[in-house]
Design a protein around this motif. Structure first.
Motif, PDB file in Angstrom:
ATOM      1  N   ALA A  94      49.288  73.826 -43.509  1.00 36.65           N
ATOM      2  CA  ALA A  94      50.381  73.836 -44.339  1.00 36.65           C
ATOM      3  C   ALA A  94      51.810  73.558 -43.623  1.00 36.65           C
ATOM      4  O   ALA A  94      52.900  73.502 -44.250  1.00 36.65           O
ATOM      5  N   GLY A  95      51.752  72.812 -42.466  1.00 37.98           N
ATOM      6  CA  GLY A  95      52.931  72.278 -41.711  1.00 37.98           C
ATOM      7  C   GLY A  95      53.653  73.277 -40.747  1.00 37.98           C
ATOM      8  O   GLY A  95      54.488  72.854 -40.060  1.00 37.98           O
ATOM      9  N   GLY A  96      52.768  74.361 -40.624  1.00 43.04           N
ATOM     10  CA  GLY A  96      53.457  75.307 -39.546  1.00 43.04           C
ATOM     11  C   GLY A  96      52.984  74.967 -38.153  1.00 43.04           C
ATOM     12  O   GLY A  96      51.815  74.278 -37.866  1.00 43.04           O
ATOM     13  N   THR A  97      53.190  75.630 -37.034  1.00 41.50           N
ATOM     14  CA  THR A  97      53.016  75.486 -35.607  1.00 41.50           C
ATOM     15  C   THR A  97      52.308  76.909 -35.249  1.00 41.50           C
ATOM     16  O   THR A  97      52.793  77.863 -35.356  1.00 41.50           O
ATOM     17  N   VAL A  98      50.997  76.601 -34.623  1.00 42.00           N
ATOM     18  CA  VAL A  98      50.200  77.952 -34.196  1.00 42.00           C
ATOM     19  C   VAL A  98      50.770  78.204 -32.695  1.00 42.00           C
ATOM     20  O   VAL A  98      50.612  77.077 -31.790  1.00 42.00           O
ATOM     21  N   LEU A  99      51.391  79.243 -32.261  1.00 39.51           N
ATOM     22  CA  LEU A  99      51.782  79.283 -30.799  1.00 39.51           C
ATOM     23  C   LEU A  99      50.570  79.985 -30.279  1.00 39.51           C
ATOM     24  O   LEU A  99      50.360  79.802 -28.851  1.00 39.51           O
ATOM     25  N   GLY A 100      49.892  81.161 -30.868  1.00 43.23           N
ATOM     26  CA  GLY A 100      48.970  81.918 -30.209  1.00 43.23           C
ATOM     27  C   GLY A 100      49.271  83.195 -29.617  1.00 43.23           C
ATOM     28  O   GLY A 100      50.291  83.688 -30.064  1.00 43.23           O
ATOM     29  N   GLY A 101      48.621  83.800 -28.700  1.00 46.24           N
ATOM     30  CA  GLY A 101      48.932  85.129 -28.305  1.00 46.24           C
ATOM     31  C   GLY A 101      49.709  85.032 -27.107  1.00 46.24           C
ATOM     32  O   GLY A 101      50.485  83.851 -27.056  1.00 46.24           O
ATOM     33  N   MET A 102      49.524  85.939 -26.051  1.00 46.37           N
ATOM     34  CA  MET A 102      50.626  85.643 -24.839  1.00 46.37           C
ATOM     35  C   MET A 102      49.580  85.251 -23.745  1.00 46.37           C
ATOM     36  O   MET A 102      50.513  84.873 -22.842  1.00 46.37           O
ATOM     37  N   THR A 103      48.416  85.088 -23.711  1.00 45.17           N
ATOM     38  CA  THR A 103      47.834  84.637 -22.670  1.00 45.17           C
ATOM     39  C   THR A 103      47.322  83.284 -22.590  1.00 45.17           C
ATOM     40  O   THR A 103      47.240  82.545 -21.639  1.00 45.17           O
ATOM     41  N   ALA A 104      47.084  82.630 -23.878  1.00 48.14           N
ATOM     42  CA  ALA A 104      46.458  81.090 -23.894  1.00 48.14           C
ATOM     43  C   ALA A 104      47.202  80.562 -25.095  1.00 48.14           C
ATOM     44  O   ALA A 104      46.970  81.052 -26.300  1.00 48.14           O
ATOM     45  N   PRO A 105      47.871  79.513 -24.797  1.00 52.87           N
ATOM     46  CA  PRO A 105      48.721  78.883 -26.148  1.00 52.87           C
ATOM     47  C   PRO A 105      47.471  78.266 -27.053  1.00 52.87           C
ATOM     48  O   PRO A 105      46.325  77.796 -26.692  1.00 52.87           O
ATOM     49  N   GLY A 106      47.925  78.656 -28.309  1.00 54.60           N
ATOM     50  CA  GLY A 106      47.040  78.098 -29.398  1.00 54.60           C
ATOM     51  C   GLY A 106      45.757  79.122 -29.614  1.00 54.60           C
ATOM     52  O   GLY A 106      44.829  78.802 -30.732  1.00 54.60           O
ATOM     53  N   GLU A 107      45.635  80.177 -28.942  1.00 56.84           N
ATOM     54  CA  GLU A 107      44.532  81.244 -28.998  1.00 56.84           C
ATOM     55  C   GLU A 107      45.059  82.514 -29.356  1.00 56.84           C
ATOM     56  O   GLU A 107      46.137  82.990 -28.834  1.00 56.84           O
ATOM     57  N   PRO A 108      44.093  83.141 -30.312  1.00 52.23           N
ATOM     58  CA  PRO A 108      44.722  84.546 -30.420  1.00 52.23           C
ATOM     59  C   PRO A 108      44.522  85.633 -29.091  1.00 52.23           C
ATOM     60  O   PRO A 108      43.688  85.120 -28.467  1.00 52.23           O
ATOM     61  N   ASP A 109      45.080  86.440 -29.337  1.00 53.32           N
ATOM     62  CA  ASP A 109      45.109  87.716 -28.115  1.00 53.32           C
ATOM     63  C   ASP A 109      44.525  89.024 -28.932  1.00 53.32           C
ATOM     64  O   ASP A 109      44.886  89.165 -29.911  1.00 53.32           O
ATOM     65  N   GLU A 110      43.727  89.686 -28.277  1.00 49.51           N
ATOM     66  CA  GLU A 110      43.359  90.957 -28.540  1.00 49.51           C
ATOM     67  C   GLU A 110      44.424  91.962 -28.064  1.00 49.51           C
ATOM     68  O   GLU A 110      44.898  92.340 -27.043  1.00 49.51           O
ATOM     69  N   ILE A 111      44.504  92.904 -28.825  1.00 45.69           N
ATOM     70  CA  ILE A 111      45.583  94.454 -28.770  1.00 45.69           C
ATOM     71  C   ILE A 111      44.414  95.251 -28.909  1.00 45.69           C
ATOM     72  O   ILE A 111      43.963  95.465 -30.087  1.00 45.69           O
ATOM     73  N   PRO A 112      44.076  95.967 -27.783  1.00 45.26           N
ATOM     74  CA  PRO A 112      42.741  96.868 -27.771  1.00 45.26           C
ATOM     75  C   PRO A 112      43.151  97.948 -28.569  1.00 45.26           C
ATOM     76  O   PRO A 112      44.301  98.447 -28.634  1.00 45.26           O
ATOM     77  N   GLY A 113      42.107  98.121 -29.542  1.00 46.71           N
ATOM     78  CA  GLY A 113      41.938  99.278 -30.481  1.00 46.71           C
ATOM     79  C   GLY A 113      42.850  98.932 -31.741  1.00 46.71           C
ATOM     80  O   GLY A 113      42.833  99.733 -32.719  1.00 46.71           O
ATOM     81  N   VAL A 114      43.454  97.757 -31.832  1.00 49.85           N
ATOM     82  CA  VAL A 114      44.255  96.967 -32.864  1.00 49.85           C
ATOM     83  C   VAL A 114      43.473  96.195 -33.732  1.00 49.85           C
ATOM     84  O   VAL A 114      43.220  96.065 -34.809  1.00 49.85           O
ATOM     85  N   GLY A 115      43.286  94.923 -33.134  1.00 51.51           N
ATOM     86  CA  GLY A 115      42.991  93.900 -33.499  1.00 51.51           C
ATOM     87  C   GLY A 115      43.210  92.464 -32.790  1.00 51.51           C
ATOM     88  O   GLY A 115      43.541  92.632 -31.626  1.00 51.51           O
ATOM     89  N   TRP A 116      43.196  91.555 -33.476  1.00 49.89           N
ATOM     90  CA  TRP A 116      43.468  90.333 -32.936  1.00 49.89           C
ATOM     91  C   TRP A 116      44.986  89.675 -33.662  1.00 49.89           C
ATOM     92  O   TRP A 116      44.851  89.697 -34.686  1.00 49.89           O
ATOM     93  N   PHE A 117      45.672  88.798 -32.677  1.00 56.81           N
ATOM     94  CA  PHE A 117      46.850  88.450 -33.258  1.00 56.81           C
ATOM     95  C   PHE A 117      47.067  87.228 -32.522  1.00 56.81           C
ATOM     96  O   PHE A 117      46.779  86.661 -31.711  1.00 56.81           O
ATOM     97  N   ALA A 118      48.020  86.402 -33.469  1.00 57.03           N
ATOM     98  CA  ALA A 118      48.413  85.152 -32.821  1.00 57.03           C
ATOM     99  C   ALA A 118      49.835  84.955 -33.651  1.00 57.03           C
ATOM    100  O   ALA A 118      50.199  85.262 -34.782  1.00 57.03           O
TER     101      ALA A 118
END
Length: 141
Positions: A94-118
């Motif tokens: 759709a023309g946006g940019t994926v930054l990702g999580g905090m540990t790896a650019p372009g990759e989602p990160d886990e929030i323990p007990g909550v889920g995955w975010f990007a």
């Protein structure tokens, strides 16, 4: 296509304790300061929550404060998605940019007990976070 709701908000804070005190005194919000293992994040309840940590009243959301940095200086909303990787693909298409999580650019990160975010940037440069929550009752690995 189903709609993905806004489920959380986030605001940057130079001094999270001072900010928590302000919102507690001004609006009656409740703040829970998390430790360094959770990035010194502050969870904020703006309404009564149940045992599942979700607001009891439909349509209400809670939020949090994160440490303000050069890169993160503006409030953000968190949008719930069913599949984080599929949502990341749609952002790019759709023309946006994926930054990702905090540990790896372009990759989602886990929030323990909550889920995955990007985090993403929409077409106007607004930073938004997407969250694929863990299924209700699920426990982290």
């Amino acid at each position: 296509m189903s709609m993905n709701p806004v489920v959380h908000f986030e605001m940057p804070a130079v001094d999270p304790k001072r900010m928590a005190d302000f919102y507690t005194k001004t609006f009656g919000w409740k703040a829970q300061m998390l430790g360094p293992e959770m990035g010194n994040y502050t969870l904020v309840a703006t309404s009564e929550t149940g045992e599942d940590r979700l607001p009891k009243e439909p349509g209400r959301i809670n939020g949090g404060f994160y440490q303000k940095t050069k890169e993160n200086q503006v409030p953000s909303v968190v949008i719930s998605v069913d599949d984080i990787r599929e949502a990341m693909k749609k952002v790019t298409e759709a023309g946006g940019t994926v930054l990702g999580g905090m540990t790896a650019p372009g990759e989602p990160d886990e929030i323990p007990g909550v889920g995955w975010f990007a985090s993403i940037l929409d077409t106007e440069g607004n930073r938004v976070t997407m969250l694929q929550p863990l299924p209700m009752g699920a426990h982290p690995k």
